[in-house]
Design a protein around this motif. Structure first.
Motif, PDB file in Angstrom:
ATOM      1  N   SER A 122       0.847  -1.193   0.000  1.00  0.00           N
ATOM      2  CA  SER A 122       0.000   0.000   0.000  1.00  0.00           C
ATOM      3  C   SER A 122       0.883   1.242   0.000  1.00  0.00           C
ATOM      4  N   THR A 123       0.454   2.212  -0.777  1.00  0.00           N
ATOM      5  CA  THR A 123       1.217   3.459  -0.857  1.00  0.00           C
ATOM      6  C   THR A 123       0.775   4.416   0.247  1.00  0.00           C
ATOM      7  N   ALA A 124       1.585   5.422   0.473  1.00  0.00           N
ATOM      8  CA  ALA A 124       1.231   6.452   1.445  1.00  0.00           C
ATOM      9  C   ALA A 124      -0.061   7.144   1.024  1.00  0.00           C
ATOM     10  N   GLN A 125      -0.245   7.303  -0.294  1.00  0.00           N
ATOM     11  CA  GLN A 125      -1.463   7.926  -0.797  1.00  0.00           C
ATOM     12  C   GLN A 125      -2.686   7.052  -0.496  1.00  0.00           C
ATOM     13  N   ASP A 126      -2.565   5.728  -0.655  1.00  0.00           N
ATOM     14  CA  ASP A 126      -3.671   4.813  -0.320  1.00  0.00           C
ATOM     15  C   ASP A 126      -4.078   4.995   1.138  1.00  0.00           C
ATOM     16  N   ILE A 127      -3.096   5.048   1.994  1.00  0.00           N
ATOM     17  CA  ILE A 127      -3.351   5.174   3.434  1.00  0.00           C
ATOM     18  C   ILE A 127      -3.955   6.537   3.754  1.00  0.00           C
ATOM     19  N   THR A 128      -3.416   7.589   3.183  1.00  0.00           N
ATOM     20  CA  THR A 128      -3.932   8.937   3.415  1.00  0.00           C
ATOM     21  C   THR A 128      -5.375   9.063   2.944  1.00  0.00           C
ATOM     22  N   GLU A 129      -5.670   8.528   1.775  1.00  0.00           N
ATOM     23  CA  GLU A 129      -7.039   8.585   1.252  1.00  0.00           C
ATOM     24  C   GLU A 129      -8.007   7.817   2.150  1.00  0.00           C
ATOM     25  N   LEU A 130      -7.561   6.683   2.642  1.00  0.00           N
ATOM     26  CA  LEU A 130      -8.403   5.903   3.541  1.00  0.00           C
ATOM     27  C   LEU A 130      -8.659   6.668   4.845  1.00  0.00           C
ATOM     28  N   ILE A 131      -7.623   7.278   5.386  1.00  0.00           N
ATOM     29  CA  ILE A 131      -7.777   8.053   6.626  1.00  0.00           C
ATOM     30  C   ILE A 131      -8.739   9.215   6.397  1.00  0.00           C
ATOM     31  N   GLU A 132      -8.616   9.897   5.276  1.00  0.00           N
ATOM     32  CA  GLU A 132      -9.509  11.010   4.981  1.00  0.00           C
ATOM     33  C   GLU A 132     -10.957  10.536   4.848  1.00  0.00           C
ATOM     34  N   SER A 133     -11.155   9.424   4.165  1.00  0.00           N
ATOM     35  CA  SER A 133     -12.507   8.865   4.046  1.00  0.00           C
ATOM     36  C   SER A 133     -13.058   8.474   5.417  1.00  0.00           C
ATOM     37  N   PHE A 134     -12.197   7.881   6.194  1.00  0.00           N
ATOM     38  CA  PHE A 134     -12.587   7.469   7.547  1.00  0.00           C
ATOM     39  C   PHE A 134     -13.038   8.682   8.353  1.00  0.00           C
ATOM     40  N   MET A 135     -12.231   9.728   8.353  1.00  0.00           N
ATOM     41  CA  MET A 135     -12.542  10.932   9.134  1.00  0.00           C
ATOM     42  C   MET A 135     -13.824  11.596   8.648  1.00  0.00           C
ATOM     43  N   THR A 136     -13.976  11.690   7.347  1.00  0.00           N
ATOM     44  CA  THR A 136     -15.168  12.325   6.777  1.00  0.00           C
ATOM     45  C   THR A 136     -16.427  11.535   7.130  1.00  0.00           C
ATOM     46  N   THR A 137     -16.325  10.237   7.070  1.00  0.00           N
ATOM     47  CA  THR A 137     -17.479   9.378   7.339  1.00  0.00           C
ATOM     48  C   THR A 137     -17.823   9.316   8.823  1.00  0.00           C
ATOM     49  N   PHE A 138     -16.823   9.139   9.670  1.00  0.00           N
ATOM     50  CA  PHE A 138     -17.100   8.867  11.074  1.00  0.00           C
ATOM     51  C   PHE A 138     -17.140  10.093  11.981  1.00  0.00           C
ATOM     52  N   ALA A 139     -16.581  11.211  11.553  1.00  0.00           N
ATOM     53  CA  ALA A 139     -16.565  12.406  12.411  1.00  0.00           C
ATOM     54  C   ALA A 139     -17.975  12.809  12.865  1.00  0.00           C
ATOM     55  N   PRO A 140     -18.969  12.863  11.977  1.00  0.00           N
ATOM     56  CA  PRO A 140     -20.319  13.237  12.439  1.00  0.00           C
ATOM     57  C   PRO A 140     -20.921  12.211  13.411  1.00  0.00           C
ATOM     58  N   VAL A 141     -20.598  10.957  13.217  1.00  0.00           N
ATOM     59  CA  VAL A 141     -21.138   9.914  14.097  1.00  0.00           C
ATOM     60  C   VAL A 141     -20.520  10.008  15.480  1.00  0.00           C
ATOM     61  N   VAL A 142     -19.218  10.212  15.532  1.00  0.00           N
ATOM     62  CA  VAL A 142     -18.518  10.297  16.814  1.00  0.00           C
ATOM     63  C   VAL A 142     -18.900  11.562  17.575  1.00  0.00           C
ATOM     64  N   ALA A 143     -19.127  12.651  16.805  1.00  0.00           N
ATOM     65  CA  ALA A 143     -19.510  13.912  17.446  1.00  0.00           C
ATOM     66  C   ALA A 143     -20.839  13.743  18.142  1.00  0.00           C
TER      67      ALA A 143
END
Length: 158
Positions: free
Chosen positions: A137-158
Motif C-alpha cells: 500500500s502506498t502512502a497515498q492509499d493510506i492517506t485517502e483511507l484516513i480522509e474517508s474514515f474521518m469524513t465518514t465517522f466524524a459526524p457519528v462520533v460527534a
C-alpha cells in the motif's frame, strides 16, 4: 417423611429443614421471603437469557456476539470478504466487553448510526479498503483511507 417432602418442594435447602420441622411460623416466613427473592432473581436472569437468544435468532447471529450489535453485524455477514465479517465481529465483541453493561446502550446507538442507510455503504467501503491494506500500500492509499474514515465517522462520533 411427608413433611420433609413438603418442605423440600419449594426449594428449601436441606440444612434449613431441621429448624423448620418444629417451627410453625417464626423463621419460616423469613426463609420463604429469601427463597422467593432468590427465585425471582433467577427468573429475571432466565428471562434476560431468553431475550438475548431471541435477538440473536432474529438477527441470524452467532451466540458469541453481543445481541445488541447482532443486527448490525449481520449486515456485514454478506460481505464478499469473510475475513472482514470475522474482523468486525471480533472487534465488536471486544468493544462490547470493554463497554460493559452500563456502556452497551451507547455502543448499540453508535452501531445503529453506522448501520443506517446513509452510512452503511460508506462503512462497508472503508472496511473493505482497510482489509486490502498491506505492505504494498502506498502512502497515498493510506492517506485517502484516513480522509474517508474521518469524513465518514466524524459526524457519528460527534
Amino acid at each position: 417423611m411427608i413433611r420433609l417432602l413438603r418442605i423440600q418442594a419449594p426449594g428449601i435447602p436441606l440444612e434449613r429443614m431441621p429448624d423448620l420441622l418444629n417451627d410453625f411460623g417464626g423463621d419460616a416466613g423469613e426463609l420463604l421471603d429469601e427463597l422467593d427473592a432468590e427465585l425471582a432473581a433467577q427468573v429475571g436472569r432466565l428471562a434476560g437469557q431468553r431475550e438475548s437468544i431471541a435477538r440473536l435468532r432474529a438477527a441470524g447471529a452467532a451466540p458469541g456476539l453481543p445481541p445488541e450489535l447482532a443486527s448490525f453485524l449481520a449486515l456485514f455477514a454478506a460481505s464478499p470478504s469473510s475475513g472482514l465479517a470475522k474482523f468486525d465481529s471480533e472487534q465488536s465483541v471486544l468493544l462490547a466487553h470493554f463497554a460493559g453493561e452500563d456502556g452497551m446502550s451507547h455502543v448499540a446507538r453508535f452501531y445503529e448510526q453506522l448501520g443506517g442507510p446513509d452510512l452503511i455503504l460508506a462503512v462497508a467501503d472503508i472496511s473493505e479498503r482497510f482489509s486490502r491494506l498491506g505492505p504494498d500500500s502506498t502512502a497515498q492509499d493510506i492517506t485517502e483511507l484516513i480522509e474517508s474514515f474521518m469524513t465518514t465517522f466524524a459526524p457519528v462520533v460527534a
